[in-house]
Design an enzyme around this catalytic site. Structure first.
Site, mmCIF file in Angstrom:
data_model
loop_
_atom_site.group_PDB
_atom_site.id
_atom_site.type_symbol
_atom_site.label_atom_id
_atom_site.label_comp_id
_atom_site.label_asym_id
_atom_site.label_seq_id
_atom_site.Cartn_x
_atom_site.Cartn_y
_atom_site.Cartn_z
ATOM 1 N N SER A 190 0.810 -1.230 0.000
ATOM 2 C CA SER A 190 0.000 0.000 0.000
ATOM 3 C C SER A 190 0.838 1.272 0.000
ATOM 4 O O SER A 190 0.398 2.309 0.509
ATOM 5 C CB SER A 190 -0.967 -0.003 1.196
ATOM 6 O OG SER A 190 -1.777 -1.163 1.200
ATOM 7 N N ARG A 191 2.026 1.193 -0.529
ATOM 8 C CA ARG A 191 2.932 2.346 -0.608
ATOM 9 C C ARG A 191 3.362 2.878 0.759
ATOM 10 O O ARG A 191 3.855 4.002 0.871
ATOM 11 C CB ARG A 191 2.303 3.487 -1.420
ATOM 12 C CG ARG A 191 2.090 3.162 -2.894
ATOM 13 C CD ARG A 191 3.441 2.980 -3.581
ATOM 14 N NE ARG A 191 3.315 2.808 -5.016
ATOM 15 C CZ ARG A 191 3.220 1.637 -5.646
ATOM 16 N NH1 ARG A 191 3.183 0.528 -4.905
ATOM 17 N NH2 ARG A 191 3.157 1.556 -6.954
#
Length: 212
Positions: A190-191
């Site tokens: 999710s970065r």
């Protein structure tokens, strides 16, 4: 127009915690570099080197790391090249190692300085004879008329140095990047990546976590 909005990867391979990393960033770099080598990544010693010219224009290219220790990161080049001219104007540089197969980056900010002639000679003598000849032939970054002209220069230099060792050119040698900051980046889902920053303070390194 290419639409790249849907090109994304969720990184899942590892994690990085500031409470467990070594106090010395060179130890962590050595570990990561060894893992990159063992993963059979092509040319894991490739590093992107960013410099700045006299007019403030940033410039970047790939060079090869040939030595690293507690003094810094060493690469070799022609001292008349564009990168050398830019380093002479502004020794502040940036370096990046990108090992996508391991979902890792290492980013370095620091100062560049020439290594000693002895260090340059030591490495030069380990190069193949053809690479030694190549150092003499290539007036790096200058305009040449053709590939054929370059090949003719190679023939001339091979004749010139037909007997004995090829000497170290006085216009060729190494630079050492002396880090002031080293950031280790580990991709996460999710970065929400792990980013650990080492900052040199006197003889010690301050360790901090950065937001993704």
């Amino acid at each position: 127009m290419l639409d790249l909005q849907d090109m994304r990867t969720d990184y899942m391979r590892g994690k990085l915690d500031e409470s467990t990393v070594p106090s010395d960033p060179y130890l962590l770099f050595e570990q990561w570099f060894s893992e990159a080598v063992n993963s059979e990544i092509k040319d894991p010693n490739t590093m992107l080197l960013a410099t700045t010219g006299e007019h403030g224009q940033p410039n970047i290219r790939a060079v090869l790391l040939k030595l690293f220790d507690e003094k810094g990161f060493v690469f070799f080049t022609n001292y008349n090249s564009v990168k050398a001219e830019e380093i002479a104007h502004n020794p502040k540089v940036a370096v990046e190692f990108l090992w996508l197969e391991l979902e890792r980056q290492v980013r370095i900010l620091g100062t560049c300085e020439k290594v000693t002639t002895r260090e340059s000679l030591s490495y030069f003598m380990k190069r193949s004879r053809d690479s030694q000849i190549g150092a003499w032939v290539s007036d790096q970054s200058s305009v040449i008329t053709s590939r054929k002209a370059l090949q003719m220069q190679i023939v001339k230099m091979k004749e010139k140095f037909a007997k004995g060792d090829v000497p170290l050119p006085d216009f060729w040698g190494g630079y050492r990047v002396i880090p002031e900051q080293i950031e280790f980046w580990q991709g996460r889902p999710s970065r929400l990546h792990d980013r650990i920053l080492y900052t040199k303070e006197a003889e010690e390194w301050r360790i901090e976590r950065l937001a993704p």
